[in-house]
Design an enzyme around this catalytic site. Structure first.
Site, PDB file in Angstrom:
ATOM      1  N   ALA A   1     -10.855  -6.433  11.966  1.00  0.00           N
ATOM      2  CA  ALA A   1      -9.614  -6.744  11.237  1.00  0.00           C
ATOM      3  C   ALA A   1      -8.400  -6.174  11.974  1.00  0.00           C
ATOM      4  O   ALA A   1      -7.365  -6.847  12.106  1.00  0.00           O
ATOM      5  CB  ALA A   1      -9.682  -6.187   9.817  1.00  0.00           C
ATOM      6  N   LYS A   2      -8.514  -4.948  12.463  1.00  0.00           N
ATOM      7  CA  LYS A   2      -7.365  -4.300  13.115  1.00  0.00           C
ATOM      8  C   LYS A   2      -7.067  -4.942  14.476  1.00  0.00           C
ATOM      9  O   LYS A   2      -5.908  -5.005  14.895  1.00  0.00           O
ATOM     10  CB  LYS A   2      -7.603  -2.803  13.239  1.00  0.00           C
ATOM     11  CG  LYS A   2      -7.603  -2.065  11.887  1.00  0.00           C
ATOM     12  CD  LYS A   2      -6.359  -2.372  11.080  1.00  0.00           C
ATOM     13  CE  LYS A   2      -6.081  -1.353   9.991  1.00  0.00           C
ATOM     14  NZ  LYS A   2      -4.922  -1.736   9.150  1.00  0.00           N
TER      15      LYS A   2
ATOM     16  N   SER B   1      -4.756  -0.181  14.268  1.00  0.00           N
ATOM     17  CA  SER B   1      -5.436   1.122  14.291  1.00  0.00           C
ATOM     18  C   SER B   1      -6.035   1.353  15.674  1.00  0.00           C
ATOM     19  O   SER B   1      -6.354   0.389  16.390  1.00  0.00           O
ATOM     20  CB  SER B   1      -6.575   1.122  13.262  1.00  0.00           C
ATOM     21  OG  SER B   1      -7.418   2.247  13.451  1.00  0.00           O
TER      22      SER B   1
ATOM     23  N   GLY C   1       0.834  -1.218   0.000  1.00  0.00           N
ATOM     24  CA  GLY C   1       0.000   0.000   0.000  1.00  0.00           C
ATOM     25  C   GLY C   1       0.859   1.254   0.000  1.00  0.00           C
ATOM     26  O   GLY C   1       0.512   2.257   0.623  1.00  0.00           O
TER      27      GLY C   1
ATOM     28  N   TYR D   1     -13.727  -3.199   9.976  1.00  0.00           N
ATOM     29  CA  TYR D   1     -12.371  -2.642  10.105  1.00  0.00           C
ATOM     30  C   TYR D   1     -11.817  -2.852  11.517  1.00  0.00           C
ATOM     31  O   TYR D   1     -10.660  -3.230  11.698  1.00  0.00           O
ATOM     32  CB  TYR D   1     -12.441  -1.159   9.748  1.00  0.00           C
ATOM     33  CG  TYR D   1     -11.131  -0.413   9.706  1.00  0.00           C
ATOM     34  CD1 TYR D   1     -10.278  -0.508   8.598  1.00  0.00           C
ATOM     35  CD2 TYR D   1     -10.756   0.424  10.751  1.00  0.00           C
ATOM     36  CE1 TYR D   1      -9.093   0.211   8.547  1.00  0.00           C
ATOM     37  CE2 TYR D   1      -9.577   1.150  10.709  1.00  0.00           C
ATOM     38  CZ  TYR D   1      -8.747   1.039   9.603  1.00  0.00           C
ATOM     39  OH  TYR D   1      -7.576   1.757   9.564  1.00  0.00           O
TER      40      TYR D   1
ATOM     41  N   ASP E   1      -2.219  -7.293  -5.725  1.00  0.00           N
ATOM     42  CA  ASP E   1      -3.342  -7.254  -4.784  1.00  0.00           C
ATOM     43  C   ASP E   1      -2.962  -8.190  -3.638  1.00  0.00           C
ATOM     44  O   ASP E   1      -2.850  -9.407  -3.839  1.00  0.00           O
ATOM     45  CB  ASP E   1      -4.613  -7.741  -5.501  1.00  0.00           C
ATOM     46  CG  ASP E   1      -5.821  -7.815  -4.572  1.00  0.00           C
ATOM     47  OD1 ASP E   1      -5.642  -7.731  -3.333  1.00  0.00           O
ATOM     48  OD2 ASP E   1      -6.941  -7.976  -5.093  1.00  0.00           O
ATOM     49  N   VAL E   2      -2.774  -7.629  -2.451  1.00  0.00           N
ATOM     50  CA  VAL E   2      -2.266  -8.456  -1.336  1.00  0.00           C
ATOM     51  C   VAL E   2      -3.256  -9.530  -0.884  1.00  0.00           C
ATOM     52  O   VAL E   2      -2.877 -10.459  -0.166  1.00  0.00           O
ATOM     53  CB  VAL E   2      -1.846  -7.595  -0.104  1.00  0.00           C
ATOM     54  CG1 VAL E   2      -0.683  -6.670  -0.446  1.00  0.00           C
ATOM     55  CG2 VAL E   2      -3.022  -6.827   0.478  1.00  0.00           C
TER      56      VAL E   2
HETATM   57  N1  LIG Z   1      -5.111   7.286   8.009  1.00  0.00           N
HETATM   58  C1  LIG Z   1      -5.399   6.944   9.234  1.00  0.00           C
HETATM   59  O1  LIG Z   1      -5.871   7.761  10.048  1.00  0.00           O
HETATM   60  C2  LIG Z   1      -5.159   5.529   9.726  1.00  0.00           C
HETATM   61  C3  LIG Z   1      -5.406   5.244  11.066  1.00  0.00           C
HETATM   62  C4  LIG Z   1      -5.210   3.961  11.548  1.00  0.00           C
HETATM   63  C5  LIG Z   1      -4.719   2.965  10.700  1.00  0.00           C
HETATM   64  N2  LIG Z   1      -4.477   3.263   9.382  1.00  0.00           N
HETATM   65  C6  LIG Z   1      -3.995   2.160   8.551  1.00  0.00           C
HETATM   66  O2  LIG Z   1      -2.784   2.541   7.922  1.00  0.00           O
HETATM   67  C7  LIG Z   1      -2.676   1.901   6.639  1.00  0.00           C
HETATM   68  C8  LIG Z   1      -2.448   2.951   5.564  1.00  0.00           C
HETATM   69  O3  LIG Z   1      -3.540   3.864   5.581  1.00  0.00           O
HETATM   70  P1  LIG Z   1      -3.577   5.222   4.751  1.00  0.00           P
HETATM   71  O4  LIG Z   1      -4.331   6.175   5.578  1.00  0.00           O
HETATM   72  O5  LIG Z   1      -2.218   5.551   4.238  1.00  0.00           O
HETATM   73  O6  LIG Z   1      -4.543   4.746   3.550  1.00  0.00           O
HETATM   74  P2  LIG Z   1      -4.658   5.168   2.013  1.00  0.00           P
HETATM   75  O7  LIG Z   1      -6.042   4.822   1.622  1.00  0.00           O
HETATM   76  O8  LIG Z   1      -4.155   6.552   1.796  1.00  0.00           O
HETATM   77  O9  LIG Z   1      -3.617   4.174   1.320  1.00  0.00           O
HETATM   78  C9  LIG Z   1      -3.837   2.782   1.316  1.00  0.00           C
HETATM   79  C10 LIG Z   1      -3.067   2.181   0.153  1.00  0.00           C
HETATM   80  O10 LIG Z   1      -3.320   0.763   0.167  1.00  0.00           O
HETATM   81  C11 LIG Z   1      -3.518   0.358  -1.166  1.00  0.00           C
HETATM   82  N3  LIG Z   1      -4.298  -0.886  -1.228  1.00  0.00           N
HETATM   83  C12 LIG Z   1      -5.622  -1.045  -0.942  1.00  0.00           C
HETATM   84  N4  LIG Z   1      -5.998  -2.305  -1.169  1.00  0.00           N
HETATM   85  C13 LIG Z   1      -4.889  -2.976  -1.585  1.00  0.00           C
HETATM   86  C14 LIG Z   1      -4.643  -4.319  -1.963  1.00  0.00           C
HETATM   87  N5  LIG Z   1      -5.624  -5.234  -1.972  1.00  0.00           N
HETATM   88  N6  LIG Z   1      -3.395  -4.659  -2.340  1.00  0.00           N
HETATM   89  C15 LIG Z   1      -2.397  -3.743  -2.366  1.00  0.00           C
HETATM   90  N7  LIG Z   1      -2.573  -2.451  -2.004  1.00  0.00           N
HETATM   91  C16 LIG Z   1      -3.814  -2.077  -1.624  1.00  0.00           C
HETATM   92  C17 LIG Z   1      -4.261   1.518  -1.820  1.00  0.00           C
HETATM   93  O11 LIG Z   1      -4.196   1.442  -3.236  1.00  0.00           O
HETATM   94  C18 LIG Z   1      -3.545   2.710  -1.212  1.00  0.00           C
HETATM   95  O12 LIG Z   1      -2.434   3.127  -1.981  1.00  0.00           O
HETATM   96  C19 LIG Z   1      -3.975   1.106   6.475  1.00  0.00           C
HETATM   97  O13 LIG Z   1      -3.763  -0.227   6.863  1.00  0.00           O
HETATM   98  C20 LIG Z   1      -4.921   1.794   7.420  1.00  0.00           C
HETATM   99  O14 LIG Z   1      -5.960   0.943   7.812  1.00  0.00           O
HETATM  100  C21 LIG Z   1      -4.684   4.509   8.887  1.00  0.00           C
END
Ligand SMILES: NC(=O)c1ccc[n+]([C@@H]2O[C@H](COP(=O)([O-])OP(=O)(O)OC[C@H]3O[C@@H](n4cnc5c(N)ncnc54)[C@H](O)[C@@H]3O)[C@@H](O)[C@H]2O)c1
Length: 253
Positions: A157-158, A142, A13, A154, A63-64
């Protein structure tokens, strides 16, 4: 492996957001980084940022949640960059809804990317780590793992990723592999922008409202999370394993 040899990291990602900031940070620390995301072309910006700064990076489309794609992607990284011994399971999606409106498809999608994705990636990479007698796995949990309205999929999962992390730490510790989780609070990315849109708020107002609830009185940036991930992936962090670090500008209840 000699300690002067460059270690290879995979960040899933990593086309944008927290993953992109993490890829850039790990490259700045001297890692060769596989920038993995759904669409290889979307990884170009992160790769360019790394290479322009003198680092080494490879864009990988995958796609993971797809077993065959994960196996092929990890084999490609091993062939083109070297055996991966650092893995950051960061790829994520939101499919928020209240329980009574949540479809089984939205449940499966979130479980597939976060939980199955982290499982498939970790399983594919562990053999390289075991061979090297060194490995660092960091899973993105998260603050929602503690429960969050509209996120039964979500948050499950987390929370699941926290159990997954602790089990990896127990199974792989004897091979020099650590596993830890970073659990972010509110971080400014497209993911939180999506949430603002869903609740009908402007993103700036949404951030300002969130900041009032955070002890340090600001929202987080992707670099705040990359910093914590960099610690767990460090050579010197080998005695820190099975931990969940909340990075949320304060303690959570
Ligand atoms: N932003 C927040 O506040 C926050 C808070 C807690 C946890 N997180 C976690 O941090 C991680 C990153 O979040 P973010 O905010 O940067 O999200 P984002 O949506 O900006 O980026 C997520 C990336 O994951 C990629 N992705 C989605 N499905 C995929 C798949 N099947 N295979 C490969 N890549 C895939 C997307 O294309 C995207 O580039 C996530 O796991 C999210 O749950 C984020």
């Amino acid at each position: 492996m000699s300690t002067t040899e460059q270690r290879v990291a995979i960040v899933t990602g990593a086309a944008r957001g927290i993953g992109a900031a993490t890829a850039v940070r790990l490259a700045a620390e001297g890692r060769a980084v596989a920038v993995l995301d759904l669409d290889e072309a979307a990884c170009a910006e992160t790769v360019e940022q790394i290479t322009k700064a003198g680092g080494k990076a490879l864009a990988v489309g995958c796609d993971v949640s797809d077993e065959a794609q994960v196996e092929a992607a990890v084999a490609r990284v091993a062939a083109e960059l070297g055996a991966p011994t650092i893995l950051v399971n960061n790829a994520g999606v939101l499919r928020d809804n209240l329980l009574f409106k949540m479809s089984a498809l939205d449940w499966d999608m979130v479980m597939g990317v976060h939980l199955k994705g982290a499982f498939l990636m970790s399983r594919a990479v562990q053999k390289h780590m075991v061979d090297a007698k060194f490995g660092r796995i960091v899973n993105l949990s998260s603050s929602s793992a503690l429960g969050n309205r509209g996120q039964v999929n979500y948050s499950a999962a987390k929370a699941g990723l926290q159990g997954f992390t602790k089990t990896l730490a127990k199974e792989l510790g004897k091979f020099g592999v650590t596993a830890n989780a970073v659990a972010p609070g509110f971080i400014v990315t497209e993911m939180t922008a999506q949430t603002a849109a869903r609740v009908g708020m402007g993103f700036e107002d949404f951030q300002a409202a969130a900041a009032t609830q955070i002890p340090v009185q600001r929202v987080g940036r992707p670099e705040d999370i990359a910093n914590a991930i960099a610690f767990f992936t460090g050579e010197e962090a080998g005695f820190v394993s099975g931990q969940v670090m909340y990075v949320a500008g304060g303690p959570l209840n």
